[in-house]
Write a protein that holds these residues in place. Structure first.
Motif, short mmCIF file in Angstrom:
data_model
loop_
_atom_site.label_atom_id
_atom_site.label_comp_id
_atom_site.label_asym_id
_atom_site.label_seq_id
_atom_site.Cartn_x
_atom_site.Cartn_y
_atom_site.Cartn_z
N ILE A 52 0.79 -1.11 0.09
CA ILE A 52 0.02 -0.01 0.05
C ILE A 52 0.86 1.15 -0.02
N THR A 53 0.92 1.92 -1.04
CA THR A 53 1.83 3.22 -0.99
C THR A 53 1.23 4.48 -0.90
N SER A 54 -0.18 4.45 -0.72
CA SER A 54 -0.74 5.90 -0.41
C SER A 54 -2.30 5.59 -0.36
N TYR A 55 -3.02 6.59 0.23
CA TYR A 55 -4.39 7.01 -0.08
C TYR A 55 -4.69 8.12 -0.68
N ARG A 56 -5.72 8.27 -1.29
CA ARG A 56 -6.12 9.38 -1.99
C ARG A 56 -7.50 9.64 -2.35
N ALA A 57 -8.10 10.79 -2.39
CA ALA A 57 -9.32 10.97 -3.13
C ALA A 57 -9.46 11.09 -4.61
N ILE A 58 -10.43 10.57 -4.83
CA ILE A 58 -10.75 10.75 -6.67
C ILE A 58 -11.54 11.76 -6.63
N LEU A 59 -11.08 12.95 -7.49
CA LEU A 59 -11.71 14.06 -7.86
C LEU A 59 -12.54 13.82 -9.15
N ASP A 60 -13.53 14.73 -9.32
CA ASP A 60 -14.41 14.78 -10.54
C ASP A 60 -14.17 16.02 -11.26
N GLN A 61 -13.40 15.44 -12.33
CA GLN A 61 -12.59 16.34 -13.40
C GLN A 61 -13.67 17.35 -13.98
N GLU A 62 -14.66 16.90 -14.16
CA GLU A 62 -15.60 17.77 -14.99
C GLU A 62 -16.25 19.04 -13.70
N LYS A 63 -16.41 18.49 -12.32
CA LYS A 63 -16.49 19.54 -11.54
C LYS A 63 -15.48 20.62 -11.37
N LEU A 64 -14.42 19.98 -11.60
CA LEU A 64 -13.18 20.94 -11.30
C LEU A 64 -12.79 21.90 -12.66
N GLY A 65 -13.78 21.70 -13.65
CA GLY A 65 -13.55 22.73 -14.78
C GLY A 65 -12.56 22.28 -15.84
N ALA A 66 -12.11 20.84 -15.82
CA ALA A 66 -11.19 20.25 -16.88
C ALA A 66 -11.74 18.97 -17.06
N ALA A 67 -12.96 18.90 -17.82
CA ALA A 67 -13.65 17.36 -17.86
C ALA A 67 -12.95 16.63 -18.94
N GLU A 68 -12.46 17.27 -19.89
CA GLU A 68 -11.82 16.34 -21.17
C GLU A 68 -10.27 15.85 -20.65
N ILE A 69 -10.25 14.71 -21.21
CA ILE A 69 -8.93 13.74 -21.13
C ILE A 69 -8.27 13.38 -22.32
N VAL A 70 -7.08 14.11 -22.62
CA VAL A 70 -6.62 13.81 -23.69
C VAL A 70 -5.43 12.99 -23.35
N MET A 71 -5.04 11.89 -24.30
CA MET A 71 -4.02 10.90 -24.10
C MET A 71 -3.16 11.51 -25.40
N ILE A 72 -1.93 11.73 -25.02
CA ILE A 72 -0.93 12.36 -25.93
C ILE A 72 0.15 11.59 -25.97
N GLU A 73 0.76 11.15 -27.06
CA GLU A 73 1.98 10.24 -27.59
C GLU A 73 3.11 11.17 -27.84
N VAL A 74 4.22 11.13 -27.48
CA VAL A 74 5.34 12.10 -27.64
C VAL A 74 6.54 11.06 -28.21
N ILE A 75 7.29 11.90 -29.07
CA ILE A 75 8.57 11.15 -29.68
C ILE A 75 9.53 12.40 -29.35
N LEU A 76 10.55 11.99 -28.57
CA LEU A 76 11.51 12.94 -28.36
C LEU A 76 12.42 13.13 -29.42
N ASN A 77 13.22 14.20 -29.74
CA ASN A 77 14.21 14.08 -30.97
C ASN A 77 15.68 13.58 -30.48
#
Length: 157
Positions: A52-77
């Motif tokens: 068990i590494t930690s305990y945390r609250a799960i927050l509602d992203q929509e109610k926090l004003g950032a409802a959209e989740i984006v998955m971004i894949e990145v290539i470094l140069n």
């Protein structure tokens, strides 16, 4: 620690805590078939062993004003230590970046970001991500719906 070193009671405790980290020790003990003192001792042992590494609250992203989740894949140069370290430090500074994963395959990293719509996403790209040195290319996908969201997998015996 392998799953083999966890007995059935430990596994029950972990399953219950992963669903409800705020459950009282008394309730947890009842649900796993122990008295409160041995249950508390097991939980403490699992914490000390790093299972068990930690305990945390799960927050509602929509109610926090950032409802959209984006998955971004990145290539470094480049993949030298300085480029990788700089990229990692920059990701840690961005509060909208929820997760960063070093991956195998075509892309070097997968990043999970919370934004406020397409305008918020554009702002994140222009003002933050594209200012990180060392990025050669990125590709993004908006999450339409999350079907499953768990933090850990506990194999069953």
């Amino acid at each position: 620690m392998s799953n083999a070193s966890l007995d059935l009671i430990d596994q029950r405790i972990l399953r219950k805590l992963s669903k409800d980290g705020r459950i009282s020790n008394t309730q947890l003990a009842q649900q796993v078939g122990l008295s409160p003192s041995p249950c508390w001792q097991r939980v403490r042992r699992l914490e000390q062993q790093g299972v068990i590494t930690s305990y945390r609250a799960i927050l509602d992203q929509e109610k926090l004003g950032a409802a959209e989740i984006v998955m971004i894949e990145v290539i470094l140069n480049r993949h030298d230590d300085d480029t990788v370290e700089t990229f990692g430090k920059q990701m840690l500074k961005m509060p909208e970046v929820l997760e960063v994963h070093l991956t195998t395959g075509e892309y070097d990293y997968q990043i999970k970001v919370a934004v406020d719509g397409t305008r918020g996403y554009e702002e994140f790209l222009r003002k933050k991500l594209y200012r990180v040195p060392g990025i050669r290319h990125s590709r993004s996908s908006f999450v339409l719906r999350t079907l499953k969201d768990v933090q850990a997998y506990l194999p069953e015996d």
